[in-house]
Design a protein around this motif. Structure first.
Motif, short mmCIF file in Angstrom:
data_model
loop_
_atom_site.label_atom_id
_atom_site.label_comp_id
_atom_site.label_asym_id
_atom_site.label_seq_id
_atom_site.Cartn_x
_atom_site.Cartn_y
_atom_site.Cartn_z
N CYS A 71 38.59 59.02 64.19
CA CYS A 71 39.82 59.53 64.80
C CYS A 71 40.14 58.74 66.09
CB CYS A 71 39.72 61.02 65.07
SG CYS A 71 38.42 61.49 66.19
N PRO A 73 41.08 59.51 69.22
CA PRO A 73 40.42 59.78 70.50
C PRO A 73 39.00 59.19 70.57
CG PRO A 73 41.53 61.74 69.74
CD PRO A 73 41.59 60.76 68.61
N CYS A 106 33.46 69.63 64.56
CA CYS A 106 34.37 68.49 64.58
C CYS A 106 33.69 67.25 65.13
CB CYS A 106 35.59 68.86 65.42
SG CYS A 106 36.85 67.63 65.27
N ARG A 107 34.42 66.15 65.09
CA ARG A 107 33.83 64.90 65.57
C ARG A 107 33.59 64.91 67.07
NH1 ARG A 107 37.39 60.61 62.09
NH2 ARG A 107 37.81 62.11 60.49
N ALA A 108 34.25 65.86 67.78
CA ALA A 108 34.04 65.95 69.22
C ALA A 108 32.56 66.18 69.52
CB ALA A 108 34.87 67.08 69.80
N TYR A 111 30.86 62.40 68.76
CA TYR A 111 31.26 61.21 69.53
C TYR A 111 30.02 60.49 70.05
CZ TYR A 111 36.24 62.26 70.37
OH TYR A 111 37.58 62.46 70.26
N GLU A 235 46.26 67.79 69.63
CA GLU A 235 44.82 67.55 69.84
C GLU A 235 44.59 67.36 71.33
OE1 GLU A 235 41.16 65.55 70.45
OE2 GLU A 235 43.11 64.63 70.82
N GLY A 340 38.44 71.68 65.56
CA GLY A 340 39.37 71.06 66.50
C GLY A 340 40.06 72.13 67.33
N GLU A 341 41.40 72.15 67.29
CA GLU A 341 42.14 73.16 68.06
C GLU A 341 42.35 74.44 67.23
OE1 GLU A 341 41.94 69.68 69.22
OE2 GLU A 341 42.50 71.08 70.80
N PRO A 365 46.68 62.79 66.48
CA PRO A 365 45.98 61.52 66.45
C PRO A 365 45.64 61.07 65.02
CG PRO A 365 44.60 63.25 67.44
CD PRO A 365 45.83 63.91 66.89
N GLY A 367 43.52 60.11 61.98
CA GLY A 367 42.17 60.49 61.53
C GLY A 367 41.75 61.88 61.93
N CYS A 368 42.69 62.70 62.38
CA CYS A 368 42.32 64.03 62.84
C CYS A 368 42.80 65.07 61.82
CB CYS A 368 42.93 64.31 64.20
SG CYS A 368 42.59 65.98 64.76
N PRO A 370 41.82 68.29 61.47
CA PRO A 370 42.16 69.62 62.02
C PRO A 370 43.59 69.70 62.54
CG PRO A 370 40.01 68.94 62.81
CD PRO A 370 40.57 67.77 62.07
N THR A 371 44.04 68.69 63.27
CA THR A 371 45.39 68.75 63.84
C THR A 371 46.46 68.62 62.75
OG1 THR A 371 44.43 67.61 65.70
CG2 THR A 371 46.79 67.92 65.78
S1 SF4 Z 1 39.98 67.41 66.83
FE1 SF4 Z 1 40.61 65.60 65.72
S2 SF4 Z 1 40.86 64.01 67.26
FE2 SF4 Z 1 39.66 65.65 68.18
S3 SF4 Z 1 37.54 65.02 67.79
FE3 SF4 Z 1 38.16 66.33 66.10
S4 SF4 Z 1 38.87 64.89 64.49
FE4 SF4 Z 1 38.81 63.79 66.44
#
Ligand code: SF4
Length: 423
Positions: A71, A73, A106-108, A111, A235, A340-341, A365, A367-368, A370-371
């Motif tokens: 994604c 970010p 999520c990928r958050a 990272y 996001e 995500g959100e 964004p 590749g996201c 969730p958004t």
């Molecule tokens: S919410 Fe979306 S942009 Fe943010 S980390 Fe997760 S996949 Fe990536």
């Protein structure tokens, strides 16, 4: 020079010696909040630098050292770190990187592994990466989130939200240009100094500070004029970081709009509440449920002081209390949707609409997932329920041109301006 030490899984640690010698690089996202946070860590003896490097090189480094479906970010943050390490501004042997881990799916939360992989591939495997998390997913001997730090940080979030809420409503109308930003700087310094003197983070002290902050912004002379009001959701990183959204707020200000970006506290409450919802929907650890409930109760108390202060000392607009954002989601999206959100993204759109910000930009964004599901995927349903809503999703990725994004936004603004003239 600090010796490199590893844990039993081979993870490079941030040691106590490094705390004295190393500078911790932090990717900026929200300038007001992050400046307050940086000052909290400076007061605790850390050397900290907020990264504001941007531009094509950052994007290219992100593209080169991350997987091509990652994604946006994650790509930008990785690129920003690599750009800083190779900029000549820092000694790479004397820096550490820090990144937030939410502890979610999520990928958050992932990272950190993406960044470590990129560091290894680019020859910086000796640079430690600190995980900033409240879930104890990773710990480091040289970095600890003590209770006083956590309390100051929570207070920092809410002060940041207060300053952002007020400045968003004064800056577009100020008679003397620059007055609002001057006041923002003064309050960031003032709050940081109070924290250094171990003041400013009890509920009583917050109440007093809120009163003074609100009165100071209310005293800025403003023009009485009607502007197009635009809300920004999406996001979290792309919504807030101007580098990621190509200076969205500045662009909207140039178009003559008043911009409302919801604060950070709501998102934090959503993340804590997600643990509670998980327990209520799927079961699981009762201890986690009780801890999350206690934390959410504390955040609600802070939120209450915040909202009471705005109402009592000014006529500034404020958005809904966190718990009040849930009811309108009935029939739209389930509260178990928390990647995500999650459900909180359409909830923010709805609260903006009901508070007079019917024109909304949903930042998406690349590749996201969730958004795309909870943002773009919900717009149709929200428009059905709120026919006045004028929502545009805007995609952000390394290949998207600013002109295309701005043209999409201008089309949305054309409809908004027409409605303003008719009103
Ligand atoms: S919410 Fe979306 S942009 Fe943010 S980390 Fe997760 S996949 Fe990536």
């Amino acid at each position: 020079m600090a010796e490199l030490k590893y844990d039993k899984n081979g993870r490079l640690l941030f040691t106590k010696e490094m705390k004295k010698e190393y500078t911790v690089l932090v990717p900026d996202m929200l300038p007001i909040h992050f400046n307050i946070m940086r000052n909290i860590f400076l007061n605790e003896g850390y050397k900290v630098a907020l990264l504001d490097n941007s531009g094509e090189r950052v994007k290219q480094l992100g593209l080169k050292y991350t997987h091509n479906d990652i994604c946006y970010p994650a790509l930008l943050v990785t690129g920003q770190f690599l750009d800083a390490l190779t900029s000549g501004e820092y000694d790479p042997h004397k820096v550490a990187l820090i990144i937030m881990q939410t502890g979610g799916g999520c990928r958050a939360s992932n990272y950190i592994h993406i960044i470590r992989k990129a560091l290894a591939r680019s020859g910086f495997d000796y640079v430690p990466v600190i995980s900033f998390n409240l879930s104890l997913t990773e710990t480091n001997p040289g970095f600890s989130l003590t209770l006083p730090i956590i309390r100051r940080m929570l207070a920092g979030v809410i002060y940041g939200d207060m300053i952002m809420l007020l400045s968003n409503q004064t800056r577009p109308y100020e008679i003397e240009a620059g007055k609002t930003d001057q006041l923002v700087g003064l309050w960031v310094d003032n709050i940081s100094k109070q924290f250094r003197a171990s003041r400013g983070y009890t509920l009583r002290e917050m109440r007093e500070n809120f009163k003074n902050i609100i009165r100071s912004f209310a005293a800025i002379p403003r023009r009485k004029e009607k502007k197009v009001r635009v809300g920004v959701v999406g996001e979290i990183y792309v919504k807030y970081a101007s580098f990621a959204n190509n200076g969205l707020e500045k662009f909207l200000a140039e178009q003559g709009c008043e911009v409302m970006v919801p604060g950070l506290l709501g998102f934090l409450m959503f993340k804590v509440d997600a643990r509670i919802q998980d327990f209520l929907i799927y079961g699981g650890s009762r201890v986690k449920y009780l801890v999350a409930t206690k934390l959410l109760n504390y955040l609600e108390k802070i939120e209450q002081v915040f909202m009471e202060s705005v109402e009592k000392f000014s006529d500034f607009m404020q958005l809904s209390a966190y718990q009040d954002t849930k009811e309108p989601m009935k029939g739209l999206i389930g509260l178990g949707n928390r990647m995500g959100e999650g459900w909180f993204l359409p909830a923010e759109m709805v609260e903006l609409i009901v508070h007079g910000y019917e024109n909304i930009i949903c930042t998406q964004p690349f590749g996201c997932l969730p958004t795309h599901v909870c943002g773009k995927g919900m717009i149709h349903k929200i428009k059905d329920r709120y026919p006045g809503a004028n929502i545009v999703p805007v995609d952000y990725d390394p290949g998207a041109t600013r002109v295309n994004q701005e043209n999409r936004i201008k089309l949305m603004l054309a409809v908004a301006k027409e409605k303003l003239c008719e009103a």
